[in-house]
Design a protein around this motif. Structure first.
Motif, PDB file in Angstrom:
ATOM      1  N   GLY A  69       0.796  -1.220   0.000  1.00 40.85           N
ATOM      2  CA  GLY A  69       0.000   0.000   0.000  1.00 40.85           C
ATOM      3  C   GLY A  69       0.832   1.274   0.000  1.00 40.85           C
ATOM      4  N   ARG A  70       0.420   2.232   0.822  1.00 40.33           N
ATOM      5  CA  ARG A  70       1.081   3.537   0.846  1.00 40.33           C
ATOM      6  C   ARG A  70       2.505   3.457   1.356  1.00 40.33           C
ATOM      7  NH1 ARG A  70      -3.641   7.602   3.254  1.00 40.33           N
ATOM      8  NH2 ARG A  70      -5.097   7.366   1.477  1.00 40.33           N
ATOM      9  N   ALA A  71       2.770   2.538   2.276  1.00 40.48           N
ATOM     10  CA  ALA A  71       4.130   2.398   2.812  1.00 40.48           C
ATOM     11  C   ALA A  71       5.092   1.980   1.711  1.00 40.48           C
ATOM     12  CB  ALA A  71       4.144   1.378   3.943  1.00 40.48           C
ATOM     13  N   GLU A  72       4.673   1.024   0.891  1.00 44.88           N
ATOM     14  CA  GLU A  72       5.530   0.572  -0.208  1.00 44.88           C
ATOM     15  C   GLU A  72       5.739   1.690  -1.223  1.00 44.88           C
ATOM     16  OE1 GLU A  72       5.999  -3.324  -3.088  1.00 44.88           O
ATOM     17  OE2 GLU A  72       3.984  -2.653  -2.556  1.00 44.88           O
ATOM     18  N   ALA A  73       4.675   2.426  -1.536  1.00 43.28           N
ATOM     19  CA  ALA A  73       4.788   3.535  -2.480  1.00 43.28           C
ATOM     20  C   ALA A  73       5.720   4.616  -1.945  1.00 43.28           C
ATOM     21  CB  ALA A  73       3.402   4.123  -2.763  1.00 43.28           C
ATOM     22  N   ALA A  74       5.652   4.874  -0.637  1.00 43.50           N
ATOM     23  CA  ALA A  74       6.499   5.910  -0.035  1.00 43.50           C
ATOM     24  C   ALA A  74       7.972   5.514  -0.092  1.00 43.50           C
ATOM     25  CB  ALA A  74       6.077   6.157   1.408  1.00 43.50           C
ATOM     26  N   VAL A  75       8.271   4.261   0.278  1.00 44.98           N
ATOM     27  CA  VAL A  75       9.663   3.802   0.261  1.00 44.98           C
ATOM     28  C   VAL A  75      10.189   3.764  -1.172  1.00 44.98           C
ATOM     29  CG1 VAL A  75      11.215   1.886   0.778  1.00 44.98           C
ATOM     30  CG2 VAL A  75       9.397   2.480   2.384  1.00 44.98           C
ATOM     31  N   ALA A  76       9.387   3.237  -2.092  1.00 41.84           N
ATOM     32  CA  ALA A  76       9.806   3.167  -3.494  1.00 41.84           C
ATOM     33  C   ALA A  76      10.028   4.561  -4.077  1.00 41.84           C
ATOM     34  CB  ALA A  76       8.769   2.408  -4.321  1.00 41.84           C
ATOM     35  N   SER A  77       9.179   5.504  -3.707  1.00 42.83           N
ATOM     36  CA  SER A  77       9.319   6.874  -4.207  1.00 42.83           C
ATOM     37  C   SER A  77      10.571   7.535  -3.649  1.00 42.83           C
ATOM     38  CB  SER A  77       8.080   7.703  -3.841  1.00 42.83           C
ATOM     39  OG  SER A  77       6.934   7.205  -4.501  1.00 42.83           O
ATOM     40  N   ALA A  78      10.876   7.267  -2.383  1.00 39.63           N
ATOM     41  CA  ALA A  78      12.099   7.812  -1.792  1.00 39.63           C
ATOM     42  C   ALA A  78      13.329   7.259  -2.511  1.00 39.63           C
ATOM     43  CB  ALA A  78      12.160   7.467  -0.301  1.00 39.63           C
ATOM     44  N   LEU A  79      13.306   5.965  -2.802  1.00 42.03           N
ATOM     45  CA  LEU A  79      14.409   5.360  -3.553  1.00 42.03           C
ATOM     46  C   LEU A  79      14.506   5.970  -4.944  1.00 42.03           C
ATOM     47  CD1 LEU A  79      13.917   1.578  -2.634  1.00 42.03           C
ATOM     48  CD2 LEU A  79      15.683   3.133  -1.791  1.00 42.03           C
ATOM     49  N   GLY A  80      13.355   6.151  -5.578  1.00 36.94           N
ATOM     50  CA  GLY A  80      13.335   6.741  -6.920  1.00 36.94           C
ATOM     51  C   GLY A  80      13.921   8.137  -6.928  1.00 36.94           C
ATOM     52  N   ALA A  81      13.553   8.946  -5.939  1.00 32.00           N
ATOM     53  CA  ALA A  81      14.042  10.320  -5.876  1.00 32.00           C
ATOM     54  C   ALA A  81      15.550  10.371  -5.638  1.00 32.00           C
ATOM     55  CB  ALA A  81      13.307  11.081  -4.774  1.00 32.00           C
ATOM     56  N   VAL A  82      16.042   9.564  -4.698  1.00 32.76           N
ATOM     57  CA  VAL A  82      17.465   9.590  -4.344  1.00 32.76           C
ATOM     58  C   VAL A  82      18.330   9.056  -5.479  1.00 32.76           C
ATOM     59  CG1 VAL A  82      19.213   8.627  -2.808  1.00 32.76           C
ATOM     60  CG2 VAL A  82      17.052   9.466  -1.866  1.00 32.76           C
ATOM     61  N   ILE A  83      17.972   7.875  -6.004  1.00 34.08           N
ATOM     62  CA  ILE A  83      18.783   7.284  -7.072  1.00 34.08           C
ATOM     63  C   ILE A  83      18.588   8.048  -8.377  1.00 34.08           C
ATOM     64  CG2 ILE A  83      19.274   5.171  -8.364  1.00 34.08           C
ATOM     65  CD1 ILE A  83      18.360   3.583  -5.922  1.00 34.08           C
ATOM     66  N   GLY A  84      17.394   8.600  -8.579  1.00 34.23           N
ATOM     67  CA  GLY A  84      17.166   9.450  -9.743  1.00 34.23           C
ATOM     68  C   GLY A  84      18.044  10.686  -9.704  1.00 34.23           C
ATOM     69  N   PHE A  85      18.178  11.285  -8.518  1.00 35.96           N
ATOM     70  CA  PHE A  85      19.066  12.436  -8.349  1.00 35.96           C
ATOM     71  C   PHE A  85      20.498  12.050  -8.697  1.00 35.96           C
ATOM     72  CE2 PHE A  85      21.996  15.108  -6.005  1.00 35.96           C
ATOM     73  CZ  PHE A  85      21.484  16.389  -6.190  1.00 35.96           C
ATOM     74  N   TYR A  86      20.908  10.888  -8.199  1.00 39.89           N
ATOM     75  CA  TYR A  86      22.262  10.401  -8.505  1.00 39.89           C
ATOM     76  C   TYR A  86      22.455  10.228 -10.014  1.00 39.89           C
ATOM     77  CZ  TYR A  86      25.949   7.021  -9.328  1.00 39.89           C
ATOM     78  OH  TYR A  86      27.054   6.386  -9.839  1.00 39.89           O
ATOM     79  N   ASP A  87      21.437   9.693 -10.681  1.00 36.44           N
ATOM     80  CA  ASP A  87      21.554   9.473 -12.132  1.00 36.44           C
ATOM     81  C   ASP A  87      21.731  10.791 -12.869  1.00 36.44           C
ATOM     82  OD1 ASP A  87      21.653   8.016 -14.472  1.00 36.44           O
ATOM     83  OD2 ASP A  87      19.497   8.051 -14.772  1.00 36.44           O
ATOM     84  N   GLY A  88      20.972  11.815 -12.462  1.00 36.90           N
ATOM     85  CA  GLY A  88      21.113  13.108 -13.109  1.00 36.90           C
ATOM     86  C   GLY A  88      22.420  13.791 -12.764  1.00 36.90           C
ATOM     87  N   PHE A  89      22.918  13.552 -11.545  1.00 40.79           N
ATOM     88  CA  PHE A  89      24.117  14.229 -11.063  1.00 40.79           C
ATOM     89  C   PHE A  89      25.401  13.564 -11.561  1.00 40.79           C
ATOM     90  CE2 PHE A  89      27.297  15.171  -7.695  1.00 40.79           C
ATOM     91  CZ  PHE A  89      27.256  16.558  -7.758  1.00 40.79           C
ATOM     92  N   PHE A  90      25.374  12.209 -11.635  1.00 43.46           N
ATOM     93  CA  PHE A  90      26.601  11.497 -12.012  1.00 43.46           C
ATOM     94  C   PHE A  90      26.283  10.332 -12.932  1.00 43.46           C
ATOM     95  CE2 PHE A  90      30.379   8.819 -10.518  1.00 43.46           C
ATOM     96  CZ  PHE A  90      31.273   9.479 -11.357  1.00 43.46           C
ATOM     97  N   GLY A  91      25.614   9.272 -12.430  1.00 40.14           N
ATOM     98  CA  GLY A  91      25.044   8.282 -13.318  1.00 40.14           C
ATOM     99  C   GLY A  91      25.539   6.856 -13.339  1.00 40.14           C
ATOM    100  N   PRO A  92      26.858   6.559 -13.304  1.00 39.96           N
ATOM    101  CA  PRO A  92      27.304   5.175 -13.471  1.00 39.96           C
ATOM    102  C   PRO A  92      26.698   4.219 -12.451  1.00 39.96           C
ATOM    103  CG  PRO A  92      29.170   6.671 -13.658  1.00 39.96           C
ATOM    104  CD  PRO A  92      28.013   7.497 -13.205  1.00 39.96           C
TER     105      PRO A  92
END
Length: 252
Positions: free
Chosen positions: A130-153
């Motif tokens: 439910g919402r807990a899974e969506a929240a954790v997945a979204s946090a991972l998406g935001a953090v690793i997405g930031f890394y991809d835009g900032f550096f990437g490998p």
């Protein structure tokens, strides 16, 4: 000859990327080797112009055979897209040299943890719903997405590891889920590069076709052999990333 070389590299990159991520480890060095005089931003943009199609195709193929948890993954994909934009903006203000030196050690930690935990990612047992899974997945998406835009490998591999370790997915489900988020980050970066005029579309088009073909082959292999196979490829790719990023850090 130049186009043939990068097209073949794109084929292999799509194959590896579809299984566990890490296609950029193959395609980006190939582009820099074949076009040494080109602006780095143009080569990165051309890489995204090809790889986004491979990851999107892999997502569709996995979705037909693997049960994806869309209620959690769609918000996470949106967060990854936003994070990637933010990371791309941040890299215009802050140098990534410190992260470049740190990355091999982070990857080494991921590799050691995976090797020690021999049962890691072999069974699919989601820890949240439910919402807990969506929240954790979204946090991972935001953090690793930031890394991809900032550096990437290693972005795809970080997504896979995070889904396995933090969300309790097996390696096959994690790889399938990672493709959706990686498609979002690739698309985000491509829009930015295209807006700045840093994409060679005639080369990206040929590479995109090859990338999709490689993606199709890689996806079929992963679906056929399952989580254990994906785990083995993950270990190989992370090991190669450690060697590559370690060498790059030594040259700084």
């Amino acid at each position: 000859m130049e186009l043939l070389t990068v097209t073949l590299a794109s084929l292999f990159a799509g194959f590896v990327d579809a299984i566990v991520g890490g296609g950029g480890l193959i395609l980006v060095p190939a582009l820099f080797s074949v076009f040494p005089g080109a602006a780095p931003a143009t080569l990165f943009g051309t890489n995204k112009g090809a790889s986004v199609w491979g990851t999107a195709w892999a997502t569709l193929q996995y979705a037909r055979r693997v049960e994806l948890r869309w209620a959690a993954l769609l918000p996470a994909a949106g967060a990854a897209l936003a994070g990637s934009f933010a990371g791309a903006w941040a890299v215009t203000l802050v140098s990534a040299s410190g992260l470049r030196r740190l990355l091999p050690f982070v990857l080494l930690g991921v590799l050691v943890y995976t090797l020690v935990r021999k049962d890691l990612g072999r069974h699919h047992a989601p820890r949240f719903s439910g919402r807990a899974e969506a929240a954790v997945a979204s946090a991972l998406g935001a953090v690793i997405g930031f890394y991809d835009g900032f550096f990437g490998p290693g972005t795809g591999s970080f997504f896979v590891f995070a889904f396995v370790r933090l969300l309790g997915y097996d390696f096959l489900s994690a790889s399938a889920s990672a493709k959706l988020l990686n498609t979002a980050t690739n698309a985000s970066a491509l829009v930015l590069f295209a807006f700045k005029g840093h994409v060679w579309w005639h080369i990206a088009a040929a590479m995109a076709v090859a990338n999709v073909v490689g993606s199709l082959l890689g996806t079929r292999l992963a679906l056929k052999h399952g989580a254990g196979f994906v785990r083995g490829v993950f270990i190989l790719v992370v090991s190669a990333l450690i060697a590559k990023t370690g060498w790059d850090a030594l040259k700084l």
